[in-house]
Design a protein around this motif. Structure first.
Motif, PDB file in Angstrom:
ATOM      1  N   LEU A 218       0.868  -1.170   0.000  1.00 47.98           N
ATOM      2  CA  LEU A 218       0.000   0.000   0.000  1.00 47.98           C
ATOM      3  C   LEU A 218       0.906   1.221   0.000  1.00 47.98           C
ATOM      4  N   ILE A 220       0.719   5.289   0.080  1.00 46.33           N
ATOM      5  CA  ILE A 220      -0.253   6.343   0.368  1.00 46.33           C
ATOM      6  C   ILE A 220       0.444   7.698   0.485  1.00 46.33           C
ATOM      7  N   ASP A 222      -0.527  11.140   1.822  1.00 43.59           N
ATOM      8  CA  ASP A 222      -1.553  11.822   2.595  1.00 43.59           C
ATOM      9  C   ASP A 222      -0.932  12.348   3.879  1.00 43.59           C
ATOM     10  N   VAL A 229      -3.186   5.556   8.802  1.00 42.86           N
ATOM     11  CA  VAL A 229      -2.640   4.772   7.685  1.00 42.86           C
ATOM     12  C   VAL A 229      -2.647   3.284   8.036  1.00 42.86           C
ATOM     13  N   THR A 233      -4.698   0.371   6.174  1.00 47.17           N
ATOM     14  CA  THR A 233      -4.006  -0.816   5.670  1.00 47.17           C
ATOM     15  C   THR A 233      -4.737  -2.091   6.076  1.00 47.17           C
ATOM     16  N   CYS A 262      -2.582   5.132  -3.463  1.00 43.69           N
ATOM     17  CA  CYS A 262      -3.630   5.901  -2.780  1.00 43.69           C
ATOM     18  C   CYS A 262      -3.142   7.329  -2.580  1.00 43.69           C
ATOM     19  N   ASN A 263      -3.821   8.261  -3.228  1.00 41.16           N
ATOM     20  CA  ASN A 263      -3.424   9.667  -3.174  1.00 41.16           C
ATOM     21  C   ASN A 263      -4.606  10.502  -2.735  1.00 41.16           C
ATOM     22  N   TYR A 264      -4.526  11.051  -1.553  1.00 33.85           N
ATOM     23  CA  TYR A 264      -5.649  11.810  -1.006  1.00 33.85           C
ATOM     24  C   TYR A 264      -5.231  13.240  -0.690  1.00 33.85           C
TER      25      TYR A 264
END
Length: 264
Positions: A218, A220, A222, A229, A233, A262-264
């Motif tokens: 994963l 990420i 963020d 996180v 996960t 995952c891009n927030y």
């Protein structure tokens, strides 16, 4: 005039040899992607081609669709400042027969390697388009990569020049010993490998299928605390477990790894 079987065979073998030799002449294609102008959503991209046949144009194309999203898009509208030079840095002529194609013409036996460079504008991190800003770079390959007709099966090397020292790269492309350089066995694999750059945190775990073990990752980007996180996960792990339960086994993931971006 009839061609005797032995001569027909020799001609076919010679033709096959010529095709193989032409394909083997170019060992790989090398892309270099840098981001000197993040604030204006720009990337600078160059592609290097060697041992090109004389007298034939190098046909460079930007795709109009992407894997998983097959509606037509005008990715070419975000490409500008296209230029090409030979091994000595001499500018080569470029024509544009179609809105999404640029042809490098006038290639001779003495041209040597050809470097095609262009600027890409990207302000849509939607997954279909490319998004670039001072917090991340989300790279949709079909919206980013200008590729050469007839060279689909050649191996590819891509270097992502990190604009911020602390940024990392997350992708399904094959890693190398250099954290900025990745490879793809051919064009189709490259096109199906979205890539994310940023202040990325990774979480990894393994799943097993018989004698095989796969690494799940994963990635990420963020500002959430690590505890969030970690909780996210665990939720992703449950989704993976359910997928395996439905199908009876995990997919045979390329190179033994699957990466969630995952891009927030």
């Amino acid at each position: 005039m009839k061609i005797r079987p032995v001569f027909r065979t020799a001609l076919l073998l010679s033709f096959a040899f010529l095709i193989t030799s032409a394909a083997a002449a170019q060992s790989k294609i090398t892309y270099d992607i840098s981001f000197p102008n993040l604030v204006h959503h720009e990337a600078e991209i160059s592609a290097v081609f060697e041992k090109l046949p004389a007298g034939k144009p190098l046909q460079m194309v930007i795709s109009r669709s992407s894997p998983g999203r097959y509606s037509a898009h005008d990715f070419a509208r975000n490409v500008y400042k296209v230029r090409a030079v030979d091994a000595k840095g001499k500018a080569l002529e470029i024509t544009r027969p179609h809105p999404n194609e640029w042809d490098v013409v006038g290639i001779t036996a003495s041209t040597g390697k050809v470097t095609v460079s262009y600027t890409l504008f990207g302000d849509l991190g939607s997954g279909t388009f490319t998004g670039i800003d001072n917090t991340m770079c989300h790279i949709s390959m079909p919206a980013t990569i200008m590729w050469a007709r007839g060279m689909d099966d050649l191996p590819i090397e891509v270097r992502f020049r990190l604009p911020v020292a602390s940024w990392k790269v997350a992708t399904q492309l094959v890693p190398t010993s250099n954290p900025e350089i990745f490879t793809a066995p051919h064009l189709q694999y490259l096109m199906d490998s979205p890539t994310m750059l940023g202040e990325i945190r990774f979480r990894e775990w393994e799943v097993k299928s018989g004698a095989k073990t796969y690494k799940m990752r994963l990635a990420i980007n963020d500002s959430a605390p690590d505890s969030d996180v970690d909780a996210f996960t665990e939720a992703v792990k449950r989704v993976v477990d359910e997928e395996i339960a439905v199908w009876g086994m995990p997919a045979d993931y390329d190179f033994g790894t699957y990466t969630f971006l995952c891009n927030y």
